[in-house]
Design a protein around this motif. Structure first.
Motif, PDB file in Angstrom:
ATOM      1  N   LEU A   1      -1.374   0.368   3.334  1.00  0.00           N
ATOM      2  CA  LEU A   1      -0.955  -0.883   3.962  1.00  0.00           C
ATOM      3  C   LEU A   1      -2.073  -1.903   3.802  1.00  0.00           C
ATOM      4  N   VAL A   2      -1.735  -3.116   3.401  1.00  0.00           N
ATOM      5  CA  VAL A   2      -2.712  -4.202   3.332  1.00  0.00           C
ATOM      6  C   VAL A   2      -2.247  -5.282   4.302  1.00  0.00           C
ATOM      7  N   TYR A   3      -3.114  -5.588   5.261  1.00  0.00           N
ATOM      8  CA  TYR A   3      -2.807  -6.574   6.288  1.00  0.00           C
ATOM      9  C   TYR A   3      -3.863  -7.660   6.263  1.00  0.00           C
ATOM     10  N   THR A   4      -3.450  -8.898   6.375  1.00  0.00           N
ATOM     11  CA  THR A   4      -4.372 -10.020   6.500  1.00  0.00           C
ATOM     12  C   THR A   4      -4.001 -10.842   7.723  1.00  0.00           C
TER      13      THR A   4
ATOM     14  N   ASN B   1       3.195  -1.103   2.159  1.00  0.00           N
ATOM     15  CA  ASN B   1       2.773   0.043   1.358  1.00  0.00           C
ATOM     16  C   ASN B   1       2.660  -0.357  -0.109  1.00  0.00           C
ATOM     17  N   ASN B   2       1.447  -0.651  -0.547  1.00  0.00           N
ATOM     18  CA  ASN B   2       1.207  -1.012  -1.943  1.00  0.00           C
ATOM     19  C   ASN B   2       1.421   0.165  -2.892  1.00  0.00           C
ATOM     20  N   LEU B   3       1.470   1.385  -2.359  1.00  0.00           N
ATOM     21  CA  LEU B   3       1.599   2.572  -3.206  1.00  0.00           C
ATOM     22  C   LEU B   3       2.990   3.206  -3.152  1.00  0.00           C
ATOM     23  N   ILE B   4       3.995   2.490  -2.674  1.00  0.00           N
ATOM     24  CA  ILE B   4       5.341   3.044  -2.509  1.00  0.00           C
ATOM     25  C   ILE B   4       5.909   3.589  -3.815  1.00  0.00           C
ATOM     26  N   GLN B   5       5.583   2.977  -4.939  1.00  0.00           N
ATOM     27  CA  GLN B   5       6.131   3.434  -6.222  1.00  0.00           C
ATOM     28  C   GLN B   5       5.558   4.782  -6.653  1.00  0.00           C
TER      29      GLN B   5
END
Length: 82
Positions: free
Chosen positions: A74-77, A60-64
């Motif tokens: 979520l960013v998945y590679t 979660n890049n936006l948790i803050q």
């Protein structure tokens, strides 16, 4: 969870998706910086706005911002790298 489909390798992309909780639009802009080989996202949701967040492999890049917005990113590679 909504999977964002239709993303390309274009260095500047804009798209809008509906918030899964409220149905309100989430407007997004993806921008690639070739010099640093990084992707950045800008997000607008109602009056809340985020200009340039570096995307990293994360649940979660936006948790803050969880107290301000009702969704995450979520960013998945495939190779598990940024």
């Amino acid at each position: 969870m909504i999977q964002i489909m239709g993303l390309t390798s274009s260095p500047l992309q804009t798209f809008s998706i509906a918030d899964p909780n409220t149905g309100k639009p989430i407007d997004c802009t993806l921008r690639f910086q070739p010099r640093t080989q990084e992707w950045y996202i800008g997000i607008t949701f109602g009056t809340w706005q985020l200009e340039s967040l570096k995307l990293t492999y994360s649940p979660n890049n936006l948790i803050q911002y969880s107290n301000s917005i009702p969704f995450g990113l979520l960013v998945y590679t495939v190779d598990h790298f940024d």
